[in-house]
Design an enzyme around this catalytic site. Structure first.
Site, PDB file in Angstrom:
ATOM      1  N   ARG A 259       6.365   8.852   2.527  1.00  0.00           N
ATOM      2  CA  ARG A 259       5.901   9.161   3.879  1.00  0.00           C
ATOM      3  C   ARG A 259       5.241  10.528   3.982  1.00  0.00           C
ATOM      4  O   ARG A 259       4.546  10.807   4.953  1.00  0.00           O
ATOM      5  CB  ARG A 259       7.031   8.992   4.886  1.00  0.00           C
ATOM      6  CG  ARG A 259       7.412   7.507   5.009  1.00  0.00           C
ATOM      7  CD  ARG A 259       8.535   7.260   5.926  1.00  0.00           C
ATOM      8  NE  ARG A 259       9.638   8.161   5.629  1.00  0.00           N
ATOM      9  CZ  ARG A 259      10.784   8.161   6.254  1.00  0.00           C
ATOM     10  NH1 ARG A 259      10.998   7.318   7.216  1.00  0.00           N
ATOM     11  NH2 ARG A 259      11.730   9.002   5.923  1.00  0.00           N
TER      12      ARG A 259
ATOM     13  N   GLU B 187      23.532  12.732  -3.494  1.00  0.00           N
ATOM     14  CA  GLU B 187      24.953  12.740  -3.134  1.00  0.00           C
ATOM     15  C   GLU B 187      25.776  12.036  -4.208  1.00  0.00           C
ATOM     16  O   GLU B 187      26.835  12.489  -4.595  1.00  0.00           O
ATOM     17  CB  GLU B 187      25.147  12.067  -1.773  1.00  0.00           C
ATOM     18  CG  GLU B 187      26.537  12.246  -1.223  1.00  0.00           C
ATOM     19  CD  GLU B 187      26.675  11.712   0.179  1.00  0.00           C
ATOM     20  OE1 GLU B 187      27.818  11.625   0.648  1.00  0.00           O
ATOM     21  OE2 GLU B 187      25.651  11.377   0.804  1.00  0.00           O
TER      22      GLU B 187
END
Length: 170
Positions: free
Chosen positions: A58, A95
């Site tokens: 994006r 993560e």
């Protein structure tokens, strides 16, 4: 123009508990696109820029527009295996696990003044890895520029040595 009215919240995407900030309503409105482009350019101010780096995927919406207006080149940063020429890589931690970004090995020249652009600054991992790629190649990062920033994720903390600007904050 209130750009937040063009950002749609999608609960539980891509996983439960996450609220995804969807910018596609903004992208389908030509006035909102023009306004956003001008506002992002205002964040850059009078900085001299040689290259605008946009991150997959994006970041590719506004980075080429910014590059054209700044009379700079556009450089895509992608996931592995997506670029057709020789690349350099930078791994970064997520993560749970890690990932890799790539850039063409001839994309940045020593001393190039680089604007980094992406749609969202979240945890900062992708932006930090992109900065590391640019610095490996001898580029000077003049600004990291985002459409929106998720302040509660503290991604800016990974970019402390750079100027970071965002149009919208959540």
């Amino acid at each position: 123009m209130n750009l937040k009215t063009f950002i749609r919240d999608i609960p539980d995407f891509p996983s439960k508990g996450v609220v995804f900030r969807d910018i596609t309503p903004l992208l389908k409105d030509p006035k909102a696109i023009r306004y956003t482009q001008e506002a992002l350019l205002d964040l850059v101010g009078g900085l001299k820029v040689d290259k605008v780096v946009g991150m997959e995927s994006r970041g590719f919406f506004f980075a080429p527009m910014l590059a054209a207006r700044l009379e700079a080149g556009f450089v895509p940063v992608r996931k592995p295996g997506k670029l057709p020429y020789n690349t350099i890589q930078q791994s970064y931690n997520l993560e749970y696990g890690s990932d890799v970004l790539e850039m063409h090995s001839d994309a940045i020249q020593k001393g190039d003044r680089v604007l980094i652009h992406d749609d969202v600054l979240a945890t900062g991992g992708t932006a930090k890895a992109t900065c590391e790629l640019i610095e490996k190649m001898g580029g000077e990062i003049v600004q990291c520029n985002f459409l929106l920033e998720l302040d509660f994720l503290n991604g800016k903390d990974k970019l402390l040595k750079f100027e970071v600007n965002s149009l919208l904050h959540y």
